[in-house]
Design an enzyme around this catalytic site. Structure first.
Site, PDB file in Angstrom:
ATOM      1  N   LYS A  49       0.855  -1.183   0.000  1.00 43.99           N
ATOM      2  CA  LYS A  49       0.000   0.000   0.000  1.00 43.99           C
ATOM      3  C   LYS A  49       0.892   1.233   0.000  1.00 43.99           C
ATOM      4  O   LYS A  49       1.433   1.632   1.031  1.00 43.99           O
ATOM      5  CB  LYS A  49      -0.926   0.060   1.214  1.00 43.99           C
ATOM      6  N   GLY A 101      -5.194   3.305  -1.272  1.00 42.10           N
ATOM      7  CA  GLY A 101      -6.227   3.627  -0.306  1.00 42.10           C
ATOM      8  C   GLY A 101      -5.665   4.394   0.865  1.00 42.10           C
ATOM      9  O   GLY A 101      -4.480   4.748   0.892  1.00 42.10           O
ATOM     10  N   PRO A 158      -6.356   4.579   7.429  1.00 44.21           N
ATOM     11  CA  PRO A 158      -7.391   4.068   8.330  1.00 44.21           C
ATOM     12  C   PRO A 158      -8.216   2.925   7.743  1.00 44.21           C
ATOM     13  O   PRO A 158      -8.828   2.169   8.491  1.00 44.21           O
ATOM     14  CB  PRO A 158      -8.261   5.306   8.585  1.00 44.21           C
ATOM     15  N   GLU A 174       9.774   2.094  10.832  1.00 45.13           N
ATOM     16  CA  GLU A 174      10.753   3.185  10.734  1.00 45.13           C
ATOM     17  C   GLU A 174       9.927   4.458  10.812  1.00 45.13           C
ATOM     18  O   GLU A 174       9.188   4.792   9.893  1.00 45.13           O
ATOM     19  CB  GLU A 174      11.547   3.073   9.435  1.00 45.13           C
ATOM     20  N   CYS A 225      12.957  11.869   7.613  1.00 43.25           N
ATOM     21  CA  CYS A 225      12.802  11.534   9.028  1.00 43.25           C
ATOM     22  C   CYS A 225      14.106  11.634   9.799  1.00 43.25           C
ATOM     23  O   CYS A 225      14.101  11.816  11.019  1.00 43.25           O
ATOM     24  CB  CYS A 225      12.212  10.138   9.169  1.00 43.25           C
ATOM     25  N   GLU A 240       8.512  16.782  15.616  1.00 44.76           N
ATOM     26  CA  GLU A 240       9.053  16.650  14.265  1.00 44.76           C
ATOM     27  C   GLU A 240       8.283  17.585  13.345  1.00 44.76           C
ATOM     28  O   GLU A 240       7.088  17.408  13.110  1.00 44.76           O
ATOM     29  CB  GLU A 240       8.930  15.206  13.791  1.00 44.76           C
TER      30      GLU A 240
END
Length: 479
Positions: free
Chosen positions: A170, A201, A204, A245, A279, A378
């Site tokens: 996904k 998609g 959730p 991660e 990140c 962040e």
């Protein structure tokens, strides 16, 4: 405008269960550039069923067969290099130069590294009369982010394939175009039907269905810590393996003996790279107190030299990915000002000359303390916080005073001092004096930055189960 409404299941492009669609927005123009289908739980069921069927055969393939398959994928990937670069620029705003220099080549690098890792990987070893075997874990659910879209797909798909697993991918609904090209690459390369499946998609719905599905044996997720917690929660009932991660708030410690000009400029560039959407970006710069004024001036000049604009032009950085992210960054910048941090450059609003697109001014804050929101949350945008420290012990304390632990940077002249400091930092990856990435070294975080590792042989292990066979070599028992 392109249409990407179909899913890839069991080696074919198929219609989704429902007609509901999601608009894909070009963040540079704020215009719709494509539409994808919003998958459902039943779409996930179909993909998992295909992957389970394929696993019975694919899990028994030889190392040589998997190597041949990965070589075919690499060849097809190189043929689609230009298409991939254009897709990344359109879907998440990466400047063309950066897409071609970093975003798309990262996929090439990790495919090649996966091939080399597979050549030497030990799937079996004997310990006395016992055989320890590493076997494919099964059907894998792969959920990838939008900030390094093709890199993150490759980092999950390649070790899964190399290990003998089948999978359901996904990709992020914010950056699905590169995933479609990747799926076409997989099909053309001859990946057996059902080994690789792709569904679009929302998190959730489709993400939750993947995480909770009893037919999926492990989930590999990259994204925010908040979403990672939801993935783990949804996966808990089926006791599947979950690797994550997640977020980061990485410190960049500039030591007394460092070349201040070089270290500060490099630090600013690292934060602004990819519009701050990485990140592991070193967003907390720690500078000796007596050098803070000089560091602030260098950082200001470096940030103001960064060109923001049309990703199809000569800009250094483009927009951030969407309106929601832009608004969140604006809120955090305003919070930094309200809490008393000194705004060195940048700030709220669009950069001068830009009237549309989700562009953020390269922003530098000074006089930041580690209890401020901009030092703890962040931001995921081109925003740097500069903090001061009196001694190395205080620098370590500040660096480790975070709920994250993904990465850290150290600059200095005394290698012994740097190595000693590196041992004290609670982070999964430490970069010394600007050292670049290593495609064979494990990557992942401590604390709320996740668990498990990607890249190289460490990445392979996440897709393997360990089987112990006692008495495998009985002749050794007799001896």
């Amino acid at each position: 405008m392109s249409d990407h409404s179909k899913f890839y299941i069991a080696g074919k492009w198929v219609d989704p269960e429902k007609a509901e669609q999601i608009e894909v927005i070009n963040p540079a123009t704020e215009e719709v550039c494509s539409r994808i289908s919003a998958g459902s739980g039943n779409d996930v069921n179909r993909a998992v069923a295909a992957a389970k069927t394929a696993f019975a055969t694919y899990s028994q393939t030889s190392r040589a067969e998997r190597l041949d398959l990965l070589q075919c994928i690499l060849a097809e990937y190189l043929k689609r290099f230009d298409d991939m670069a254009k897709a990344v620029t359109m879907e998440m705003g990466a400047p063309v130069s950066f897409a071609r220099r970093a975003q798309v080549p990262s996929g090439t690098i990790h495919i090649k590294a996966g091939i080399e890792t597979l050549k030497a990987f030990k799937f079996e070893e004997d310990r006395g009369s016992t055989r320890v075997a590493k076997e494919p874990i099964g059907v894998c659910g792969l959920i990838t982010p939008w900030n390094w879209p093709i890199c993150q797909i490759v980092l999950k798909v390649v070790p899964a394939l190399a290990s003998g697993c089948t999978m359901v991918l996904k990709p992020s609904e914010e950056s699905p175009l590169s995933a479609y090209i990747w799926t076409e690459i997989m099909h053309t390369a001859g990946v057996p039907p059902g080994v690789f499946n792709m569904i679009n998609g929302t998190g959730p719905v489709v993400g939750a269905a993947i995480a909770s599905h009893p037919g999926i044996d492990m989930v590999s997720f990259t994204g925010s810590t908040r979403a990672g917690v939801e993935v783990a929660r949804n996966a808990a009932a089926t006791v599947k393996r979950v690797t994550q991660e997640l977020g980061g708030k990485s410190p960049n410690i500039i030591l007394e003996g460092a070349d201040l000009e070089s270290a500060v400029r490099a630090g600013v560039r690292s934060v602004m790279l990819n519009s701050g959407q990485s990140c592991d970006a070193p967003t907390r710069m720690l500078v000796p107190a007596k050098k803070i004024a000089e560091a602030i001036k260098i950082a200001k000049d470096a940030a103001e030299a960064i060109a923001v604009g049309d990703p199809n032009g000569n800009a250094t950085i483009g927009p951030v990915v969407n309106k929601t992210q832009w608004e969140r960054i604006q809120h955090l910048i305003a919070t930094g000002i309200r809490e008393g941090a000194a705004l060195v450059t940048g700030g709220i609003g669009l950069p001068i000359g830009l009237t549309r697109g989700f562009y953020v001014k390269p922003t530098v804050f000074a006089n930041v303390t580690n209890d401020m929101t901009i030092a703890r949350e962040e931001v995921f945008g081109p925003v740097l916080s500069i903090l001061s420290y009196e001694n190395v012990e205080e620098a370590v304390e500040i660096a480790n005073d975070t709920e994250y632990g993904l990465a850290a940077c150290i600059s200095g002249s005394d290698l012994h001092e740097i190595r000693t400091l590196a041992k004290k930092l609670r982070a999964g990856q430490i970069s010394i004096n600007g050292s670049g990435g290593d495609p064979f070294a494990p990557f992942g975080g401590y604390k709320l930055s996740g668990n498990g590792r990607e890249v190289g042989d460490y990445g392979f292990h996440e897709y393997l189960e360990t089987k112990t066979i006692l008495g495998y070599t009985p002749e050794q028992v007799a001896r």
